[in-house]
Design an enzyme around this catalytic site. Structure first.
Site, PDB file in Angstrom:
ATOM      1  N   GLU A  50      18.753  -8.874   0.209  1.00 54.09           N
ATOM      2  CA  GLU A  50      17.405  -7.863   1.114  1.00 54.09           C
ATOM      3  C   GLU A  50      17.825  -8.304   2.185  1.00 54.09           C
ATOM      4  O   GLU A  50      17.611  -7.615   2.965  1.00 54.09           O
ATOM      5  CB  GLU A  50      16.507  -8.193   0.370  1.00 54.09           C
ATOM      6  CG  GLU A  50      16.408  -7.983  -1.681  1.00 54.09           C
ATOM      7  CD  GLU A  50      14.648  -8.532  -1.402  1.00 54.09           C
ATOM      8  OE1 GLU A  50      13.623  -8.269  -0.534  1.00 54.09           O
ATOM      9  OE2 GLU A  50      13.972  -8.539  -2.999  1.00 54.09           O
ATOM     10  N   ASN A  96      12.060   1.353   3.293  1.00 58.52           N
ATOM     11  CA  ASN A  96      11.718  -0.097   2.712  1.00 58.52           C
ATOM     12  C   ASN A  96      13.298  -0.717   1.582  1.00 58.52           C
ATOM     13  O   ASN A  96      13.996  -0.011   2.574  1.00 58.52           O
ATOM     14  CB  ASN A  96      11.206   0.548   1.275  1.00 58.52           C
ATOM     15  CG  ASN A  96      10.284  -0.100   0.550  1.00 58.52           C
ATOM     16  OD1 ASN A  96       9.233  -1.237   1.173  1.00 58.52           O
ATOM     17  ND2 ASN A  96      10.597   0.053  -0.482  1.00 58.52           N
ATOM     18  N   HIS A 101      13.694  -2.680  -2.021  1.00 61.04           N
ATOM     19  CA  HIS A 101      12.957  -2.702  -3.244  1.00 61.04           C
ATOM     20  C   HIS A 101      13.697  -3.594  -3.903  1.00 61.04           C
ATOM     21  O   HIS A 101      15.215  -3.862  -3.949  1.00 61.04           O
ATOM     22  CB  HIS A 101      13.461  -1.409  -3.427  1.00 61.04           C
ATOM     23  CG  HIS A 101      12.739  -1.381  -5.318  1.00 61.04           C
ATOM     24  ND1 HIS A 101      11.275  -1.478  -5.498  1.00 61.04           N
ATOM     25  CD2 HIS A 101      13.947  -1.409  -6.508  1.00 61.04           C
ATOM     26  CE1 HIS A 101      11.437  -1.612  -6.752  1.00 61.04           C
ATOM     27  NE2 HIS A 101      11.928  -1.803  -7.255  1.00 61.04           N
ATOM     28  N   ARG A 136       0.630  -1.203   0.174  1.00 64.29           N
ATOM     29  CA  ARG A 136       0.121   0.053  -0.262  1.00 64.29           C
ATOM     30  C   ARG A 136       0.782   1.623  -0.072  1.00 64.29           C
ATOM     31  O   ARG A 136       2.173   1.422   0.877  1.00 64.29           O
ATOM     32  CB  ARG A 136      -0.534  -0.471   1.273  1.00 64.29           C
ATOM     33  CG  ARG A 136      -1.807  -1.737   1.173  1.00 64.29           C
ATOM     34  CD  ARG A 136      -3.083  -0.766   0.617  1.00 64.29           C
ATOM     35  NE  ARG A 136      -4.299  -2.365   0.733  1.00 64.29           N
ATOM     36  CZ  ARG A 136      -4.934  -2.424  -0.096  1.00 64.29           C
ATOM     37  NH1 ARG A 136      -5.404  -1.724  -0.222  1.00 64.29           N
ATOM     38  NH2 ARG A 136      -5.786  -3.254  -0.554  1.00 64.29           N
ATOM     39  N   ILE A 137       0.274   2.138  -0.619  1.00 65.67           N
ATOM     40  CA  ILE A 137       1.123   3.777  -0.460  1.00 65.67           C
ATOM     41  C   ILE A 137       0.757   4.460   0.445  1.00 65.67           C
ATOM     42  O   ILE A 137      -0.303   4.113   0.708  1.00 65.67           O
ATOM     43  CB  ILE A 137       0.781   4.676  -1.830  1.00 65.67           C
ATOM     44  CG1 ILE A 137       1.192   3.487  -2.751  1.00 65.67           C
ATOM     45  CG2 ILE A 137       1.049   5.348  -1.482  1.00 65.67           C
ATOM     46  CD1 ILE A 137       0.486   4.126  -4.299  1.00 65.67           C
TER      47      ILE A 137
HETATM   48  C1  GRF Z   1      10.608  -8.377  -1.716  1.00 63.07           C
HETATM   49  O1  GRF Z   1      11.097  -8.748  -2.882  1.00 63.07           O
HETATM   50  C2  GRF Z   1      10.637  -6.708  -1.299  1.00 63.07           C
HETATM   51  O2  GRF Z   1      12.355  -6.269  -2.613  1.00 63.07           O
HETATM   52  C3  GRF Z   1       9.821  -5.936  -1.614  1.00 63.07           C
HETATM   53  O3  GRF Z   1       8.777  -6.854  -1.745  1.00 63.07           O
HETATM   54  C4  GRF Z   1       9.193  -8.389  -1.358  1.00 63.07           C
HETATM   55  C5  GRF Z   1       8.805  -9.290  -0.068  1.00 63.07           C
HETATM   56  O4  GRF Z   1       9.242 -10.508  -0.145  1.00 63.07           O
HETATM   57  N1  GRF Z   1       9.119  -4.893  -1.434  1.00 63.07           N
HETATM   58  P1  GRF Z   1       8.486 -10.905   1.385  1.00 63.07           P
HETATM   59  O5  GRF Z   1       7.203 -10.530   1.958  1.00 63.07           O
HETATM   60  O6  GRF Z   1       9.625  -9.738   2.612  1.00 63.07           O
HETATM   61  O7  GRF Z   1       9.277 -11.925   1.341  1.00 63.07           O
END
Ligand code: GRF
Length: 240
Positions: A186, A119, A121, A103-104
């Site tokens: 990530e 966040n 990405h 959600r934005i």
């Molecule tokens: C990830 O790829 C993140 O970069 C993007 O949404 C996905 C979330 O994955 N914003 P998870 O729910 O943390 O497994």
């Protein structure tokens, strides 16, 4: 957790907003429980009632709340957003962590937590913002992509960059294989970025974020590998 009136001494309380799988949430919980980062996940809030992220939180003994988003498809209604703020405040949240939250957020929310919303990405911003960053990278034909942790501002994936990790795109990659390679990074840089915040090591001038020296390493390798000179490893994008 050494509690002190509900707040562990010297630890950053974060609230995680998640809509789905919650693997980044899990990476943060694991880093926290293993003592690698001075961060406690105080509460997890989701707009999706059966989001696996809520179950992951509950399994770790973390309060997990579903708040219906209201009638909009991509945003929260003002009433729902107010409820999010109330819950985050009730749990003493200092930093709001978006982890697959679909959600934005309105300006009012971002103003309330100014400079305190982050966040992750799945691309090297400013390339490939918005949905499906991995597919966008494949479709474009880039040879390197990656992951970005950034502060959230009013735009879509436009906020100041905290950390980036570089990931190679391999011949024959599918969206799934590339996504998995990016996701591993990530899971590494998100806890690391939160530790930089927890340790008070980030400085921001305009949109330039730098980290100062100190003892805040989250246990990652901290190198700046993954440069474009042929290194197929991955590391923060600084200096690359
Ligand atoms: C990830 O790829 C993140 O970069 C993007 O949404 C996905 C979330 O994955 N914003 P998870 O729910 O943390 O497994």
């Amino acid at each position: 957790m050494g509690e002190n009136g509900g707040k562990s001494v010297g630890r950053l309380r974060v609230g995680v907003l998640a809509s789905g799988r919650g693997s980044n949430l899990q990476a943060i919980i694991d880093s926290s429980l293993k003592g690698r980062i001075d961060v406690d996940v105080a509460v997890v809030v989701s707009d999706v009632e059966d989001a696996p992220a809520l179950e992951r939180a509950r399994s770790a003994g973390i309060p997990a709340v579903h708040v219906p988003p209201g009638r909009f498809r991509t945003r929260l209604t003002p009433e729902a957003e107010q409820r999010y703020v109330e819950i985050l405040d009730e749990h003493g949240v200092e930093v709001v962590v978006l982890a697959g939250f679909m959600r934005i957020l309105h300006d009012s929310f971002l103003t309330r937590y100014a400079g305190r919303v982050v966040n992750v990405h799945p691309a090297l911003l400013p390339s490939f913002p918005g949905l499906h960053g991995q597919r966008q990278a494949l479709d474009y034909g880039v040879k390197w992509t990656g992951a970005t942790v950034h502060f959230v501002d009013a735009g879509v994936d436009t906020g100041p960059v905290i950390l980036q990790a570089v990931v190679p795109v391999m011949d024959g990659d599918t969206e799934e294989t590339l996504s998995a390679r990016i996701l591993a990074q990530e899971h590494r840089i998100y806890p690391e970025a939160l530790q930089l915040i927890a340790a008070g090591r980030l400085r921001m001038e305009g949109r330039l974020v730098t980290s100062t020296g100190g003892n805040g390493d989250a246990g990652g390798d901290g190198d700046a590998g993954g440069d474009a000179g042929g290194d197929a490893g991955a590391g923060e994008g600084s200096g690359t």
